[in-house]
Design an enzyme around this catalytic site. Structure first.
Site, short mmCIF file in Angstrom:
data_model
loop_
_atom_site.label_atom_id
_atom_site.label_comp_id
_atom_site.label_asym_id
_atom_site.label_seq_id
_atom_site.Cartn_x
_atom_site.Cartn_y
_atom_site.Cartn_z
N GLN B 125 9.68 3.15 -8.57
CA GLN B 125 9.05 2.41 -7.48
C GLN B 125 10.08 1.46 -6.89
O GLN B 125 10.83 0.82 -7.61
CB GLN B 125 7.83 1.67 -7.95
CG GLN B 125 8.06 0.87 -9.22
CD GLN B 125 7.08 -0.26 -9.35
OE1 GLN B 125 6.76 -0.91 -8.36
NE2 GLN B 125 6.62 -0.50 -10.56
N SER B 128 9.87 -4.17 -4.88
CA SER B 128 10.35 -5.55 -4.82
C SER B 128 11.72 -5.63 -4.15
O SER B 128 12.51 -4.71 -4.19
CB SER B 128 10.46 -6.13 -6.22
OG SER B 128 9.19 -6.30 -6.77
N GLU B 243 -8.90 4.14 -7.81
CA GLU B 243 -9.67 4.22 -9.04
C GLU B 243 -8.97 5.00 -10.14
O GLU B 243 -9.11 4.72 -11.30
CB GLU B 243 -11.05 4.81 -8.77
CG GLU B 243 -11.10 6.28 -8.39
CD GLU B 243 -10.84 6.54 -6.92
OE1 GLU B 243 -10.34 5.63 -6.23
OE2 GLU B 243 -11.12 7.67 -6.48
#
Lengths: 318, 377
Positions: B125, B128, B243
């Site tokens: 990912q 940041s 979910e």
């Protein structure tokens, strides 16, 4: 698997909530503390008319619980006691509700109808009998047997509406039906009241934080307040599934887990509510105190947190 | 209200239990934040994928089993109870894949998901940036239109798995002069493309679980934009509460950790000093399990998951730290020795930081769930 209250169960809880919100429980609670039981007994009878006192009584004794599980269940009783916790009406609600676990007798019919108030002593976890002076029937669980008792010295609770008495043991009446189940049900319904009181304390805090202005703005804008209340809602939201799960499984470890978690969450809600309200919350005239003291009293009633933590450990690390 | 499993669901759980009992590696794999461990985890993921256990909730065409949310939760319980390895591709499986299911094109799904299911492509990912931690809207890396795609420039940091991963996904500012949530585009990039520099950053455990990623005119084709350009914030937010991710943490891992803690406490002679904390760890894991069953029930009847997923995160991040602190206290002087508990403790400390710090989650809960007035951050 369907782990959520049914629409009927939610409607039942909502109707009790609506009824109680019209009954001025706080005034009745203060009167009860002063020895005037009239307004409190009126609330008792109104709730009995709605079936609250019959939820745990089997149908063959005039209650709403069916052997085949089609009638009222422990879940229904738990939902009703959550609502009781929100409003904190006075009286020996739990004592009366667990009686069907202890005996099978015609007295259950008048208890279910709300005509008989029961006071229970259950040493060592419940050594003092609630409202024994006005109860119509008094029972002492003596290990595996059931005795009558008479009210001895009156003891002052930190929750002044909980009128406690030393039980003076009387005649043995016979064997107690299922003391273990009675204790579990009492702990579970106490946990439900704790959760309800905690949720109400949170609502009061949120309402207050949105209105009360300091330094030119609502205190609810301050992160210090927000973060305290976020911790409270987290604790309450995670305690509720334990409560409902224990109502479904009837497993003693689940019951004890629920009692511990609901007590901790309600205690956090109470302490935080007082901090958010400041001095107004510390006054006797403000309704916050009625719940704060009720929460503290119920935290140790029907098994202290230490007792219940040990029951959890005994079950998971035999 | 009930907690009973129907017959097909019970069969699914039992099948998972039997397969895992027969296949979970006898001894733990090395950390996937080492080169050796990363390779070992790829092999494990391929073995899982061969038996269709790597992405149970996905459609069958992409390697899944079309499992329901409840089945996924139960699978996770079985997975952690069996002591199976952590998921090296969890960023891809639990963060990128739900985003693709909501916003990806059929071409993207077909191209990306099967390789993800087998961890042939492991995803990092790239959220940041040095100036933007939990405040993603402050990010500054850019995507500039180019012929047939985009040129990426800038720096991402604290990118989990980036040291050894193949590809990364993240948000880039694609409209010059735009601020905050506007003008962002959600893009996927090849970490081995020309212009990409990955600099591993050792974490508290000494392993390079993080990396900095530098983009210097890195070309990304249009087919690697998710959703529409400029709409990246919405793409990211609509799936943030997804979910299937359940905030990235299913109850299974806490239940199994609590069980191990209870065993540790028993074998240490059941010391009274830690009894209450051991009980609370088990109570917390059970609470989270039942809370999740409630969530699953609500989602199955059509509800959508909203800001209450922040409650999830606040709860489990606290629980995980408390549980591991208790284990270390039980171990006494041996607690400082490297091993599963010490490593687990180090990992638990990241919980209140990643995925949006717990402070941010508390603010979200207070404003969106309790309705308190918005104020200064």
């Amino acid at each position: 698997m369907r782990f959520a209250p049914s629409a009927e169960q939610e409607a039942f809880a909502a109707s009790l909530d609506a009824l109680l919100s019209t009954l001025d429980c706080d005034t009745a609670t203060r009167a009860w503390a002063g020895g005037d039981h009239g307004p409190g007994l009126k609330i008792w009878r109104r709730l009995a008319d709605q079936g609250v006192t019959a939820l745990t009584t089997p149908s063959h004794r005039g209650g709403l619980s069916e052997e085949d599980g089609t009638g009222a269940t422990t879940v229904d009783a738990v939902l009703a006691f959550e609502v009781l916790g929100r409003f904190c009406p006075p009286g020996p609600w739990t004592d009366s509700a667990v009686l069907p676990c202890l005996l099978d007798d015609e007295i259950l019919a008048s208890t279910a109808a709300g005509e008989t108030l029961v006071s229970l002593a259950f040493p060592p976890h419940l050594p003092f009998a609630l409202d024994a002076d006005i109860a119509d029937a008094r029972f002492l669980v003596d290990v595996a047997s059931l005795r009558g008792f008479t009210p001895g010295a009156h003891l002052a609770s930190l929750d002044s509406s909980r009128r406690l008495f030393v039980p003076v043991p009387g005649d043995e009446l016979g064997p107690a039906l299922d003391p273990a189940r009675a204790f579990d049900l009492g702990a579970l319904l106490t946990a439900a009241q704790l959760l309800g009181a905690g949720r109400r304390l949170l609502e009061m805090s949120v309402e207050h934080a949105g209105q009360r202005r300091q330094y030119g703005r609502e205190i609810g804008r301050f992160q210090a307040i927000k973060h305290l209340l976020a911790e409270v809602v987290t604790a309450l939201e995670l305690a509720r599934p334990l409560l409902h799960g224990a109502a479904v499984t009837a497993d003693p470890a689940d019951v004890s887990a629920a009692k511990v978690a609901c007590g901790d969450a309600a205690h956090l809600a109470a302490r935080t509510a007082l901090q958010v309200h400041g001095a107004i919350g510390y006054t006797a005239e403000h309704p916050l105190g009625l719940r704060l003291t009720r929460v503290r009293a119920l935290t140790t009633a029907w098994g202290t947190p230490a007792v219940h933590r040990h029951r959890v450990l005994a079950a998971i690390a035999p | 209200m009930d907690l009973d499993l129907d017959e097909p669901t019970r069969r699914f759980r039992d099948e998972a239990r039997e397969w895992l009992a027969a296949h979970v590696p006898r001894s733990p794999l090395p950390s996937f934040d080492t080169a050796e461990g990363f390779a070992a985890h790829r092999e494990w993921e391929a073995e899982l994928a061969d038996a269709r256990w790597s992405v149970v909730s996905w459609p069958r065409e992409y390697g899944g089993r079309d499992a329901s949310l409840l089945e996924w939760v139960l699978f996770e319980e079985e997975y952690y109870a069996a002591g199976a390895p952590g998921r090296v591709n969890q960023n891809g499986i639990f963060m990128l894949a739900p985003t693709l299911f909501s916003h990806g094109t059929p071409e993207q799904l077909a191209r990306i998901l099967p390789k993800m299911a087998r961890s042939e492509e492991v995803w990092a990912q790239a959220w940041s940036e040095p100036e933007a931690g939990s405040d993603i809207a402050a990010l500054r890396s850019t995507a500039t239109p180019a012929d047939g795609g985009w040129l990426l420039n800038g720096q991402k940091t604290w990118s989990s798995r980036a040291a050894f991963a193949d590809r990364a996904f993240g948000l880039f500012r694609s409209e010059p002069g735009s601020t905050r949530h506007h003008g962002l585009t959600y893009l996927m990039a090849d970490l081995r493309a020309p212009g990409v520099t990955v600099r591993p950053i050792p974490q508290l455990d000494g392993e390079p679980g993080f990396a900095e990623i530098f983009f210097d005119d890195v070309f990304v084709p249009d087919e690697d934009v998710i959703g529409t350009p400029g709409n990246g914030w919405r793409v990211a937010m609509t799936t943030a509460n997804n979910e299937r991710g359940l905030s990235l943490r299913s109850p299974g891992r806490f239940l199994s950790a609590a069980d191990r803690l209870v065993s540790l406490w028993s074998s240490a002679g059941r010391p009274e000093a830690t009894a209450a904390r051991v009980a609370d760890a088990w109570i917390g894991a059970r609470a989270y399990q039942l809370y999740t069953f409630g969530t699953v029930t609500r989602l199955a009847s059509g509800a959508e998951l909203g800001p209450e997923s922040s409650i999830n995160k606040l709860f489990w991040s606290h629980l995980d730290v408390a549980l591991h602190e208790t284990a270390l206290d039980l171990l006494g002087p041996a607690a400082e020795l490297r091993g599963p508990w010490a490593d687990g403790w180090l990992f638990s400390l990241a919980g209140p930081i990643y995925g949006g710090t717990d402070q941010i989650q508390r603010t979200i809960v207070a404003e969106r769930l309790l309705g308190l007035p918005k104020g200064d951050r």
